[in-house]
Design a protein around this motif. Structure first.
Motif, short mmCIF file in Angstrom:
data_model
loop_
_atom_site.label_atom_id
_atom_site.label_comp_id
_atom_site.label_asym_id
_atom_site.label_seq_id
_atom_site.Cartn_x
_atom_site.Cartn_y
_atom_site.Cartn_z
N GLY A 118 0.62 -1.27 -0.01
CA GLY A 118 -0.05 -0.16 0.08
C GLY A 118 0.87 1.30 0.17
N LEU A 119 2.24 1.11 0.01
CA LEU A 119 2.95 2.40 -0.08
C LEU A 119 2.82 3.01 -1.31
N SER A 120 2.89 4.52 -1.38
CA SER A 120 2.76 5.25 -2.38
C SER A 120 4.16 5.00 -3.26
N SER A 126 1.48 9.73 -1.15
CA SER A 126 -0.05 9.47 -1.33
C SER A 126 -0.86 10.46 -0.99
N ARG A 127 -0.58 11.45 -0.35
CA ARG A 127 -1.41 12.72 -0.09
C ARG A 127 -2.53 12.14 0.63
N SER A 128 -2.56 11.32 1.34
CA SER A 128 -3.82 10.97 2.33
C SER A 128 -4.20 12.08 3.24
N GLU A 135 3.86 14.67 3.99
CA GLU A 135 3.85 13.60 4.81
C GLU A 135 3.17 12.36 4.62
N ASP A 136 3.75 11.19 4.77
CA ASP A 136 3.15 9.96 4.35
C ASP A 136 3.09 9.00 5.55
N ARG A 137 2.24 8.15 5.80
CA ARG A 137 2.00 7.17 6.87
C ARG A 137 2.42 5.98 6.61
#
Length: 561
Positions: A118-120, A126-128, A135-137
């Motif tokens: 699921g990692l971008s 991913s710009r979630s 920042e990306d989780r």
């Protein structure tokens, strides 16, 4: 990194041996998709390469969140702590940075949820969280003080933006490392079980080849045992010794049970991130396949129920449409399962759908006639133009409808041959259904000999009219008996009436009785039928026998079967 590879959904296992082959495919798949060899121990699975890189490519592949995480895990697995420290956004240097990198790797390897696909793979992430685009989780780890997010942040080091583990995450790493006391299976299994085949430990291969088939076989034995008990109780209750044992756990349900056992084992046994990723994805694929299989089985049971109801109500034509709908439903379930699997492994479903659309157009063009016949068959069945057992006239073909499929209709002619007519052709032809008549036309033309007197003709007409009006099978108000014309060799009397009848067979019996009564009217009035023209011509004695059957009342073509 290796190039992107397509991940196809595996076929559904139907036996224990098929299940073993199924698990081999899954494990081999991860080997093929892993990064190049050279890592010590197990390699980290490479799910997919980024579709597009920035112009200035980072040598450590830190341009995307996925590249950063996988690069860090590879370096940590190799024990290259100094290299792994390059993926951290920290002011520490030297041994301190290397120690922090080693602690972070230990925490991720033992406690990070297995969600690497699921990692971008995009440079912008991913710009979630739109409020924090840089920042990306990666995931969330349960800590003593609450949940801790493993975050990446995009920083500019002069050569372009890079994704690094955030300072906020690194501040929580020492405390998480102290709480990490999970013992991995690699630390407790015998040394010979750690022998690696294609980068995977021997005990993982045994779990795939022996453990999974064994669990499936145990579920099969449990299903048979429960079915034997319930079958005995059912036979005793209904007093029918021939009732079969029910299948309590169908094969799709057994696969779901296997996936549940795998997930429970993952939560209880300490495994590395790589191993947890493999087994978690294995359980996911098994769940998707089993769910799709179960839906197809349920649709088959519903189809059988609907077909029994249709046959009971004698609506047999709709069974073909039910089979078509079931085939479409199965196709939709298969495509949906494939899309979910593709999405689960981090691939882009748009390419899959595009290929599916192009392939569908190609198939539609190649099977144009077949689709035309299917559409024609659906229209015939839905319009209920014909049904099984109907007698129809289609061009020069006359006979009984024996079968209606989506492609063609089979007609048994009166010569006992079978004619298969494509439904697309039937939809464009004039079709006459002789069995759907609400009443039958009785229309014989009676030929009387010249020399018959007017009194005799009038008496014959009155007797036949009275006969038809008193007949219960004749529709009231439709009787017509008239002296028609002076023909070439006879005097013609036209008889007209509509006869009630359920079907053609009943009409034939009524027609026979009426014709015999009309023959009695001829006898009682002394009127003689006309001799055919062929018998009046010289030298036609040989044709006399051939035309002997034409003596008597001449019938309209519509009354001939």
């Amino acid at each position: 990194m290796s190039g992107q590879r397509r991940l196809d959904a595996p076929s559904m296992p139907r036996s224990v041996s098929g299940l073993a082959a199924f698990s081999v495919c899954l494990l081999t798949l991860y080997l093929v998709r892993s990064p190049p060899a050279g890592a010590q121990g197990a390699t980290i699975p490479h799910v997919a390469a980024p579709v597009q890189r920035a112009a200035a490519k980072d040598p450590l592949d830190r341009n995307t969140p996925r590249g950063t995480v996988l690069g860090f895990l590879i370096a940590g697995r190799k024990g290259q702590n100094d290299l792994a420290a390059q993926y951290l956004n920290t002011r520490l240097s030297g041994n301190e940075a290397a120690t922090l990198a080693r602690q972070l790797f230990t925490v991720l390897d033992r406690r990070l949820p297995p969600k690497l696909p699921g990692l971008s793979e995009l440079p912008e992430g991913s710009r979630s969280n739109p409020l924090r685009p840089d920042e990306d989780r990666v995931g969330t780890i349960d800590g003593a003080g609450g949940d801790v997010d493993i975050l990446l942040e995009r920083v500019d080091r002069g050569a372009g933006p890079l994704w690094l583990f955030s300072r906020k995450t690194l501040e929580a790493v020492p405390e998480l490392y102290k709480e990490t006391n999970l013992t991995l299976a690699d630390d407790v299994v015998p040394e010979f079980m750690k022998f690696r085949i294609a980068g995977i430990g021997l005990y993982h291969w045994l779990a795939a080849f022996v453990g999974m088939p064994l669990i499936f076989y145990i579920a099969t034995l449990l299903s048979r045992l429960c079915g034997l008990i319930l079958g005995g109780l059912r036979r005793r209750f209904y007093r029918k010794p021939d009732l079969p044992n029910p299948e309590l756990l169908p094969k799709p349900v057994r696969l779901l049970f296997l996936a549940l056992v795998i997930r429970w084992t993952i939560s209880k046994v300490g495994l590395s991130l790589f191993a947890r990723q493999i087994w978690s994805s294995t359980a996911t694929v098994i769940t998707i396949a089993a769910t799709a299989w179960l839906l197809i089985r349920v649709a088959g049971w519903v189809e059988q129920l609907v077909q029994r109801l249709l046959i009971k109500r004698r609506i047999t034509g709709l069974t073909a449409i039910v089979r078509l709908l079931l085939a479409v439903f199965d196709l939709v379930i298969f495509v949906a399962a494939a899309l979910v699997t593709v999405y689960r492994f981090g691939l882009n479903p748009a390419a899959f759908l595009t290929g599916l659309g192009v392939g569908g157009i190609a198939i539609a063009l190649a099977a144009q006639k077949t689709l035309e016949n299917i559409i024609g068959g659906v229209s015939l069945i839905l319009d209920r133009v014909v049904r099984l057992g109907d007698i129809i006239a289609l061009g020069d073909i006359r006979g009984t409808v024996e079968a209606i499929s989506l492609r063609s209709t089979q007609i048994r002619t009166f010569d006992r041959t079978v004619v298969s007519v494509p439904n697309g052709q039937m939809a464009n032809m004039t079709l006459e259904n002789l069995s759907s008549r609400d009443k039958f036309w009785f229309h014989p033309i009676l030929a009387l000999r010249y020399g018959t007197t007017a009194i005799q003709i009038r008496a014959l007409v009155d007797r036949i009219r009275s006969l038809l009006e008193q007949c219960r099978d004749v529709v009231p108000g439709t009787v017509g008996v008239h002296f028609h014309q002076f023909a070439r060799v006879s005097l013609e009397v036209e008889v007209f009436a509509y006869v009630l009848g359920r079907d053609l067979k009943q009409f034939r019996g009524i027609r026979e009785r009426l014709l015999l009564r009309i023959a009695e009217c001829f006898e009682s009035t002394g009127v003689q039928m006309a001799v055919p023209l062929q018998e009046l011509l010289p030298g036609n004695a040989s044709t006399s026998n051939k035309t002997h059957e034409s003596r008597g009342p001449r019938h309209d073509k519509s009354c001939i079967d």
